[in-house]
Design a protein around this motif. Structure first.
Motif, PDB file in Angstrom:
ATOM      1  N   PRO A  82       0.814  -1.224   0.000  1.00 60.36           N
ATOM      2  CA  PRO A  82       0.000   0.000   0.000  1.00 60.36           C
ATOM      3  C   PRO A  82       0.847   1.274   0.000  1.00 60.36           C
ATOM      4  CG  PRO A  82      -0.892  -1.579   1.555  1.00 60.36           C
ATOM      5  CD  PRO A  82       0.435  -2.111   1.125  1.00 60.36           C
ATOM      6  N   ALA A  83       1.962   1.266   0.761  1.00 56.06           N
ATOM      7  CA  ALA A  83       2.812   2.455   0.787  1.00 56.06           C
ATOM      8  C   ALA A  83       3.427   2.714  -0.582  1.00 56.06           C
ATOM      9  CB  ALA A  83       3.914   2.278   1.830  1.00 56.06           C
ATOM     10  N   LEU A  84       3.875   1.643  -1.248  1.00 51.56           N
ATOM     11  CA  LEU A  84       4.445   1.787  -2.581  1.00 51.56           C
ATOM     12  C   LEU A  84       3.406   2.283  -3.578  1.00 51.56           C
ATOM     13  CD1 LEU A  84       6.914   1.353  -4.427  1.00 51.56           C
ATOM     14  CD2 LEU A  84       6.137  -1.005  -4.764  1.00 51.56           C
ATOM     15  N   LEU A  85       2.206   1.730  -3.491  1.00 50.94           N
ATOM     16  CA  LEU A  85       1.123   2.142  -4.390  1.00 50.94           C
ATOM     17  C   LEU A  85       0.750   3.601  -4.167  1.00 50.94           C
ATOM     18  CD1 LEU A  85      -0.856   1.185  -6.560  1.00 50.94           C
ATOM     19  CD2 LEU A  85      -2.433   0.541  -4.736  1.00 50.94           C
ATOM     20  N   ASN A  86       0.647   4.020  -2.905  1.00 50.95           N
ATOM     21  CA  ASN A  86       0.327   5.415  -2.607  1.00 50.95           C
ATOM     22  C   ASN A  86       1.422   6.354  -3.099  1.00 50.95           C
ATOM     23  OD1 ASN A  86      -2.097   4.771  -1.344  1.00 50.95           O
ATOM     24  ND2 ASN A  86      -1.145   4.563   0.664  1.00 50.95           N
ATOM     25  N   GLY A  87       2.681   5.914  -2.987  1.00 50.46           N
ATOM     26  CA  GLY A  87       3.773   6.743  -3.486  1.00 50.46           C
ATOM     27  C   GLY A  87       3.716   6.929  -4.986  1.00 50.46           C
ATOM     28  N   ILE A  88       3.410   5.851  -5.723  1.00 46.87           N
ATOM     29  CA  ILE A  88       3.308   5.950  -7.183  1.00 46.87           C
ATOM     30  C   ILE A  88       2.148   6.848  -7.585  1.00 46.87           C
ATOM     31  CG2 ILE A  88       2.855   4.637  -9.282  1.00 46.87           C
ATOM     32  CD1 ILE A  88       4.324   2.281  -7.984  1.00 46.87           C
ATOM     33  N   GLY A 144       0.789   9.244  -5.797  1.00 45.66           N
ATOM     34  CA  GLY A 144       1.136  10.617  -5.457  1.00 45.66           C
ATOM     35  C   GLY A 144       2.100  11.228  -6.455  1.00 45.66           C
ATOM     36  N   LEU A 145       3.051  10.425  -6.959  1.00 46.41           N
ATOM     37  CA  LEU A 145       3.993  10.917  -7.954  1.00 46.41           C
ATOM     38  C   LEU A 145       3.278  11.323  -9.233  1.00 46.41           C
ATOM     39  CD1 LEU A 145       6.886  11.406  -8.950  1.00 46.41           C
ATOM     40  CD2 LEU A 145       6.983   8.984  -9.593  1.00 46.41           C
ATOM     41  N   PHE A 146       2.366  10.455  -9.711  1.00 42.47           N
ATOM     42  CA  PHE A 146       1.627  10.771 -10.930  1.00 42.47           C
ATOM     43  C   PHE A 146       0.734  11.994 -10.724  1.00 42.47           C
ATOM     44  CE2 PHE A 146       2.784   6.483 -12.293  1.00 42.47           C
ATOM     45  CZ  PHE A 146       3.015   6.701 -13.645  1.00 42.47           C
ATOM     46  N   ARG A 147       0.153  12.135  -9.540  1.00 43.30           N
ATOM     47  CA  ARG A 147      -0.685  13.313  -9.280  1.00 43.30           C
ATOM     48  C   ARG A 147       0.134  14.588  -9.344  1.00 43.30           C
ATOM     49  NH1 ARG A 147      -4.494  11.396  -4.155  1.00 43.30           N
ATOM     50  NH2 ARG A 147      -5.936  10.088  -5.370  1.00 43.30           N
ATOM     51  N   HIS A 164      -0.411  17.391 -12.106  1.00 44.71           N
ATOM     52  CA  HIS A 164      -0.821  18.683 -11.544  1.00 44.71           C
ATOM     53  C   HIS A 164       0.082  19.798 -12.058  1.00 44.71           C
ATOM     54  CE1 HIS A 164      -2.544  21.536  -8.758  1.00 44.71           C
ATOM     55  NE2 HIS A 164      -1.331  21.834  -8.338  1.00 44.71           N
ATOM     56  N   ARG A 165       1.362  19.528 -12.146  1.00 47.94           N
ATOM     57  CA  ARG A 165       2.304  20.545 -12.653  1.00 47.94           C
ATOM     58  C   ARG A 165       2.116  20.779 -14.125  1.00 47.94           C
ATOM     59  NH1 ARG A 165       7.955  18.764  -9.592  1.00 47.94           N
ATOM     60  NH2 ARG A 165       7.249  19.259  -7.471  1.00 47.94           N
ATOM     61  N   SER A 166       1.810  19.710 -14.861  1.00 52.76           N
ATOM     62  CA  SER A 166       1.632  19.870 -16.294  1.00 52.76           C
ATOM     63  C   SER A 166       0.332  20.586 -16.612  1.00 52.76           C
ATOM     64  CB  SER A 166       1.657  18.513 -16.983  1.00 52.76           C
ATOM     65  OG  SER A 166       0.627  17.681 -16.501  1.00 52.76           O
TER      66      SER A 166
END
Length: 222
Positions: A205-211, A213-216, A220-222
């Motif tokens: 779950p921590a790895l999935l949440n990190g991925i 969050g990275l894509f978000r 978001h920046r783009s």
């Protein structure tokens, strides 16, 4: 001198410009005063200086861009673009070149494309390969631990069966050996089971949440 005086003197000083260009220049400074607000009118007047000097700068640059190599429509000191865009200017410059210069430009552009595109493809492919390798490594860890856990419990059950068989056959030493191996396999199975629970209950779950969050953050920046 106030705002109205400045605009009036500017219009008079720009009398040599075409009507459309003079109107656009005057509108620019009227908007400049509007954005600054009445409370900053004195500061704007001090910053701009004499309207005749502003008009002289506008007329000078207007004459520069009105030459055959330029284009009319730039309002001078403001840095405001005229009707002709950068792409149109570049196109005009290209058309003014002779055939030899055009050929050289086209050859250089083709060489740049040939050199840059493979490099970009290689970089993208390399980064993609690294990402795929990392994903495969993580997936291997999550798959191999449960498999080893099942294998350990399978070995424990097999050793228990073997111990029962040797006990029935009356070979006490072998029975003790198989019982010891069964206990070791069971202990290893318990350890691997705890590791499996940790991987899928905490780490995954921590790895999935990190991925996610990275894509978000990227989108978001783009």
């Amino acid at each position: 001198m106030n705002r109205n005086d400045f605009i009036l003197r500017l219009e008079q000083a720009l009398a040599g410009m075409p009507e459309e260009e003079r109107r656009r220049a005057v509108e620019y400074y009227e908007n400049y005063f509007d954005e600054a607000g009445p409370e900053n009118e004195a500061e704007v007047l001090h910053t701009l200086g004499a309207p005749e000097k502003v008009a002289a700068d506008i007329l000078k640059e207007f004459r520069d861009v009105s030459s055959p190599a330029g284009s009319a429509g730039n309002t001078g000191k403001t840095g405001k673009k005229g009707a002709e865009s950068y792409a149109e200017r570049a196109k005009n410059r290209f058309q003014e070149m002779d055939n030899g210069q055009k050929a050289l430009v086209l050859v250089l552009a083709a060489v740049a494309v040939i050199c840059v595109v493979p490099a970009c493809v290689g970089i993208v492919g390399g980064v993609g390969g690294i990402l795929i390798g990392l994903i495969c490594a993580v997936a291997t860890v999550f798959l191999i631990v449960p498999v080893l856990d099942l294998a350990a419990w399978g070995c424990a059950i097999g050793f228990v069966v073997a111990a029962g068989y040797t006990a029935a056959a009356g070979t006490g030493a072998e029975t003790l050996l198989f019982i010891g191996l069964a206990l070791v396999s069971a202990a290893l199975g318990i350890l691997l089971w705890k590791l499996t629970v940790y991987l899928f209950r905490t780490l995954f779950p921590a790895l999935l949440n990190g991925i996610v969050g990275l894509f978000r953050r990227v989108f978001h920046r783009s």
